[in-house]
Design a protein around this motif. Structure first.
Motif, PDB file in Angstrom:
ATOM      1  N   SER A  56     -97.632 -18.550 -12.066  1.00 28.60           N
ATOM      2  CA  SER A  56     -97.181 -17.529 -12.232  1.00 28.60           C
ATOM      3  C   SER A  56     -96.377 -17.421 -10.835  1.00 28.60           C
ATOM      4  O   SER A  56     -96.119 -16.893  -9.299  1.00 28.60           O
ATOM      5  CB  SER A  56     -98.637 -16.665 -12.010  1.00 28.60           C
ATOM      6  N   THR A  57     -95.245 -18.653 -11.082  1.00 28.01           N
ATOM      7  CA  THR A  57     -93.521 -18.080 -10.242  1.00 28.01           C
ATOM      8  C   THR A  57     -93.272 -16.541 -10.707  1.00 28.01           C
ATOM      9  O   THR A  57     -93.032 -16.203 -11.090  1.00 28.01           O
ATOM     10  CB  THR A  57     -92.916 -19.484 -10.497  1.00 28.01           C
ATOM     11  N   GLN A  58     -93.129 -16.163  -9.162  1.00 28.65           N
ATOM     12  CA  GLN A  58     -92.626 -14.863  -8.675  1.00 28.65           C
ATOM     13  C   GLN A  58     -93.453 -14.078  -9.861  1.00 28.65           C
ATOM     14  O   GLN A  58     -93.125 -12.497  -9.633  1.00 28.65           O
ATOM     15  CB  GLN A  58     -91.023 -15.243  -8.871  1.00 28.65           C
ATOM     16  N   THR A  59     -94.361 -13.990 -10.445  1.00 25.16           N
ATOM     17  CA  THR A  59     -95.135 -12.855 -10.818  1.00 25.16           C
ATOM     18  C   THR A  59     -96.517 -12.451  -9.928  1.00 25.16           C
ATOM     19  O   THR A  59     -96.518 -13.769  -8.996  1.00 25.16           O
ATOM     20  CB  THR A  59     -95.241 -13.130 -12.327  1.00 25.16           C
ATOM     21  N   LEU A  97     -98.216 -17.802  -0.378  1.00 20.56           N
ATOM     22  CA  LEU A  97     -98.316 -16.118  -1.462  1.00 20.56           C
ATOM     23  C   LEU A  97     -98.034 -15.060   0.109  1.00 20.56           C
ATOM     24  O   LEU A  97     -97.619 -15.468   0.578  1.00 20.56           O
ATOM     25  CB  LEU A  97     -99.449 -16.291  -1.902  1.00 20.56           C
ATOM     26  N   SER A  98     -98.021 -13.773  -0.641  1.00 22.25           N
ATOM     27  CA  SER A  98     -97.625 -13.070  -0.312  1.00 22.25           C
ATOM     28  C   SER A  98     -98.657 -11.641  -1.034  1.00 22.25           C
ATOM     29  O   SER A  98     -99.029 -11.666  -2.028  1.00 22.25           O
ATOM     30  CB  SER A  98     -96.212 -11.798  -0.045  1.00 22.25           C
ATOM     31  N   VAL A  99     -99.307 -11.353   0.013  1.00 24.12           N
ATOM     32  CA  VAL A  99    -100.926 -10.500  -0.760  1.00 24.12           C
ATOM     33  C   VAL A  99    -100.717  -9.341  -0.367  1.00 24.12           C
ATOM     34  O   VAL A  99    -100.555  -8.946   0.952  1.00 24.12           O
ATOM     35  CB  VAL A  99    -102.244 -11.106  -0.249  1.00 24.12           C
ATOM     36  N   ILE A 115    -100.108  -5.973   4.456  1.00 20.04           N
ATOM     37  CA  ILE A 115     -99.091  -6.828   3.563  1.00 20.04           C
ATOM     38  C   ILE A 115     -99.715  -8.139   4.198  1.00 20.04           C
ATOM     39  O   ILE A 115     -99.358  -8.391   5.374  1.00 20.04           O
ATOM     40  CB  ILE A 115     -97.302  -6.815   3.540  1.00 20.04           C
ATOM     41  N   ILE A 116     -99.944  -9.053   3.791  1.00 19.33           N
ATOM     42  CA  ILE A 116    -100.166 -10.266   4.648  1.00 19.33           C
ATOM     43  C   ILE A 116     -99.609 -11.243   3.710  1.00 19.33           C
ATOM     44  O   ILE A 116    -100.021 -12.084   2.815  1.00 19.33           O
ATOM     45  CB  ILE A 116    -101.977 -10.415   4.466  1.00 19.33           C
ATOM     46  N   PRO A 117     -98.702 -12.570   4.700  1.00 15.21           N
ATOM     47  CA  PRO A 117     -97.923 -13.502   4.758  1.00 15.21           C
ATOM     48  C   PRO A 117     -98.751 -14.834   4.277  1.00 15.21           C
ATOM     49  O   PRO A 117     -99.626 -14.852   5.940  1.00 15.21           O
ATOM     50  CB  PRO A 117     -97.219 -13.039   5.550  1.00 15.21           C
ATOM     51  N   VAL A 155     -95.013 -16.715  -4.142  1.00 18.19           N
ATOM     52  CA  VAL A 155     -93.645 -17.069  -3.279  1.00 18.19           C
ATOM     53  C   VAL A 155     -92.693 -18.456  -3.135  1.00 18.19           C
ATOM     54  O   VAL A 155     -91.887 -18.687  -2.817  1.00 18.19           O
ATOM     55  CB  VAL A 155     -93.522 -16.098  -2.330  1.00 18.19           C
ATOM     56  N   SER A 156     -94.099 -19.839  -3.916  1.00 20.82           N
ATOM     57  CA  SER A 156     -94.254 -21.095  -3.318  1.00 20.82           C
ATOM     58  C   SER A 156     -93.397 -21.233  -5.140  1.00 20.82           C
ATOM     59  O   SER A 156     -93.490 -21.013  -6.036  1.00 20.82           O
ATOM     60  CB  SER A 156     -94.383 -21.790  -2.440  1.00 20.82           C
ATOM     61  N   GLY A 157     -92.733 -22.728  -5.385  1.00 24.98           N
ATOM     62  CA  GLY A 157     -93.033 -23.113  -7.190  1.00 24.98           C
ATOM     63  C   GLY A 157     -94.053 -22.903  -7.475  1.00 24.98           C
ATOM     64  O   GLY A 157     -95.365 -22.588  -7.118  1.00 24.98           O
ATOM     65  N   THR A 158     -94.283 -23.472  -8.726  1.00 21.76           N
ATOM     66  CA  THR A 158     -95.543 -23.730  -9.737  1.00 21.76           C
ATOM     67  C   THR A 158     -95.731 -25.206  -9.262  1.00 21.76           C
ATOM     68  O   THR A 158     -97.158 -25.916 -10.315  1.00 21.76           O
ATOM     69  CB  THR A 158     -94.813 -23.933 -10.781  1.00 21.76           C
ATOM     70  N   GLN A 159     -95.622 -26.040  -8.421  1.00 25.70           N
ATOM     71  CA  GLN A 159     -95.854 -27.470  -7.871  1.00 25.70           C
ATOM     72  C   GLN A 159     -97.335 -27.851  -7.216  1.00 25.70           C
ATOM     73  O   GLN A 159     -96.914 -28.406  -6.658  1.00 25.70           O
ATOM     74  CB  GLN A 159     -94.746 -28.380  -8.211  1.00 25.70           C
TER      75      GLN A 159
END
Length: 183
Positions: A56-59, A97-99, A115-117, A155-159
């Motif tokens: 789940s990138t950007q979702t 991530l952003s929670v 909001i928790i980075p 908020v980062s890639g799928t790798q």
């Protein structure tokens, strides 16, 4: 004769002891007793494995609403004075991530948002304490909370390929509140 004098002295001292320490007792103090216990309990526990984070990138990795009527019950909401909700985040994935945690009322309106980075691994366990009541946000937020919505966004890639065993993101929370119980 000596025995008689000792008996009289003993009786006299006993009588003096009884009369010297007598004071009227005030039992009306019982009406003024107030008790303020502190209660602590777990609120949430949510986890997502690295495979779900990578999918789940950007979702939203997590997008879930939990019914939580404990705060809005009359037993709690009419007696709560103040308290703290503690959020703890652990991330052993390589993803950033952003929670977001939202406290909602019975109609679904947002009462409060935290909001928790979340940094990628290796990160130390992150703890955030949010106070409610006299020393923090309005206690009415807690009194009216009926459900909790949790969203975590990658908020980062799928790798993400962590070398740690069973990499995952864990969000847990607990609450510690003071209640007033009046006699």
């Amino acid at each position: 004769m000596i025995r008689f004098i000792k008996s009289i002295l003993l009786c006299l001292l006993s009588c003096l002891t009884l009369f010297s320490c007598i004071e009227d007792q005030d039992f009306n103090q019982f009406d003024e007793i107030g008790v303020t216990p502190t209660i602590e309990a777990s609120i949430l526990y949510v986890e997502a494995p690295e495979s779900l984070v990578n999918a789940s990138t950007q979702t939203n990795v997590i997008d879930q609403e939990f019914n939580f009527d404990a705060f809005s019950s009359d037993v709690f909401s009419k007696r709560v004075l103040d308290g703290t909700i503690t959020y703890i985040v652990e991330n052993t994935t390589e993803s950033e991530l952003s929670v977001s945690v939202e406290l909602l009322d019975v109609d679904g309106n947002v009462l409060d948002t935290v909001i928790i980075p979340v940094a990628p691994a290796p990160m130390e366990m992150q703890q955030i304490d949010i106070a409610y009541g006299n020393s923090g946000r309005s206690i009415d937020i807690i009194k009216n909370t009926s459900s909790i919505r949790v969203e975590a966004t990658n908020v980062s890639g799928t790798q993400s390929t962590s070398t740690l065993a069973e990499p995952k993101v864990i969000l847990k929370s607990s609450g510690k509140f003071r209640l007033e119980i009046i006699q």
